[in-house]
Every structure is written in structure tokens, then in C-alpha cells.
Design an enzyme around this catalytic site. Sequence first.
Site, PDB file in Angstrom:
ATOM      1  N   SER A  22     -97.390  11.639  33.358  1.00  0.00           N
ATOM      2  CA  SER A  22     -96.144  11.509  32.586  1.00  0.00           C
ATOM      3  C   SER A  22     -96.262  12.306  31.298  1.00  0.00           C
ATOM      4  O   SER A  22     -97.329  12.825  30.953  1.00  0.00           O
ATOM      5  CB  SER A  22     -95.850  10.035  32.256  1.00  0.00           C
ATOM      6  N   ASN A  24     -96.440  14.647  28.084  1.00  0.00           N
ATOM      7  CA  ASN A  24     -96.979  15.988  27.869  1.00  0.00           C
ATOM      8  C   ASN A  24     -97.843  16.449  29.032  1.00  0.00           C
ATOM      9  O   ASN A  24     -97.802  17.614  29.428  1.00  0.00           O
ATOM     10  CB  ASN A  24     -97.803  16.031  26.580  1.00  0.00           C
ATOM     11  N   ASN A  93    -105.770  16.143  27.926  1.00  0.00           N
ATOM     12  CA  ASN A  93    -104.520  15.618  27.393  1.00  0.00           C
ATOM     13  C   ASN A  93    -104.490  14.092  27.323  1.00  0.00           C
ATOM     14  O   ASN A  93    -103.740  13.529  26.515  1.00  0.00           O
ATOM     15  CB  ASN A  93    -103.353  16.099  28.264  1.00  0.00           C
ATOM     16  N   TYR A 167    -106.177   5.798  15.346  1.00  0.00           N
ATOM     17  CA  TYR A 167    -105.582   6.947  16.020  1.00  0.00           C
ATOM     18  C   TYR A 167    -105.900   8.229  15.260  1.00  0.00           C
ATOM     19  O   TYR A 167    -106.343   9.227  15.850  1.00  0.00           O
ATOM     20  CB  TYR A 167    -104.074   6.768  16.156  1.00  0.00           C
TER      21      TYR A 167
END
Length: 262
Positions: A22, A24, A93, A167
Amino acid sequence: MTEISLGSRLAGRTAVVTGAASGNGLGIAVRLLAEGASVAFVDRDAQRLDEVVPSGDARALAVPADVTDEASMHDMVASVVESFGSLDVLVNNAGIVRFSDFDDLEIAEWEEVFRVNSTGAFLAAKAAVPAMKSSLARREGTGAIVNITSTEAHVVLASAGHPQVHYNASKGALHMFNQGLAIELGSSRIRVNAVAPGIVETPFTARAMQDERLLNWYLDRIPLGRVAQPADVAAAVAYLASEDASYVTGTTLFVDGGWTAQ
């Protein structure tokens, strides 16, 4: 799944894209396929892979695998090489985001974010590089690793409108992994670069997309005045994966509409 028709600058190459079910990752995998590559769509969501990977295309391979598991990454690479005979491009990714403030942040969540966003890229590269070197021994040109980092590896934008230290830190670690690996693998003709997206309209950012106040907060800070689409990120990856970027390594291409230029 959206299909696009482009050229053949990746013809004869094999690419692995992690987190390809899904967002990017799917956009990148579709773009590399359209550029002529054979593409392994890698994701831990096997059901979703079955839904999005084109079943009629012999150059598209669904590989359920977990980037946080070393054995899974080695099995994935073996499957790709068995199916396509080579491995030339790795796109790291796969990533996750969590929304805990620091006061509420538990060590388990910190480690989960790092395990996927940083260690996952290491494990995928560790498994892929020997196969990439083997491919390069049989041909001219370069191999390519493209790490999907984030503008949040460089500035604290915050996906939720407030700082997210785990993050930011995990993407910062991935940025420096990118730099170090580029230097180490240069003599092997493997180029290592990063694409750092700003906010992109994907399931990853659904929270922001559905919050008008937060979305406007972003748009007010983006000189190009719009949120990116996965196709914007995919175009940057396709360039770095191709021989058009044969003399580019150790760099970060920002796909953020100008955010970090300010």
C-alpha cells in the site's frame, strides 16, 4: 491498482520493494514495473499483496515477508533470485508510525518503531547485498539501494502536529545508515541514496488527511501548496534506481514540496 506506461530504463533489472502492499511502497513498485524492471512486492500483509500485485505479469512477484525478521529477509532474497535470476535494486520503504507523547512512551513502542524503520532496512540490505554483488559480477553498471527516510530525519515536523521522538530518531538513524553504507559499498558499484518525503497522501497519513485543522497547518508550510502523492515519491525512487543516477550516491533527495528549503 493504477497501471502506468513509461520507458525501459530499468529493463533487465530486478528490484525489491519492502512495504509494497500500500501507500508509497505500492506506488514505487508499480513505477519500477512500468520502467521495465522485474519487481518483488514485499510486505508482511500477504492478503493485501494478493489484492494489489498484478497476477498476469510475469515480472511481478508477491513475496510475503517481515523486515524485522532476519531469516525472513534471507528467504525473501533467495525467492527473488530463484524467480528472476538476479537482484539489482533494493528499496527500503517499510515503516511504521506511532503517536505516543514522550511522557507516555514505553520502551516496547520505542523498540518497535526502531525495529521496523531502522533495523528492518539493515536486515533487508544485509540479505540483499551479496545477491546484488553477484549480479554486478555478471554485468556493467551499478546496483542501487534507495532508503525511504523522511523530512523528519532532519526537522521535527511531526506527523501528528506534535513531536514524536521515536519516529524522528528512527528516521534519523536510517539517514546515517544511508550515508555510511554509501561509502562502504561504493567500491562494489552499489549506490546508496535516500528519498525523504514530506507529507504524502497514503494510509500512513490518514489521520492528518482527515483533520482539516492539521491538514491546513501542513499546507500553510508547503511552498508548492499541496500534499504529495505516492507517484511523486515513486518518480524520485525510479531516478535513483536507474543509471540516470549512475554517479549519485550518499545523497538525500527531498520530496517535500519545498518544506525543508525554508
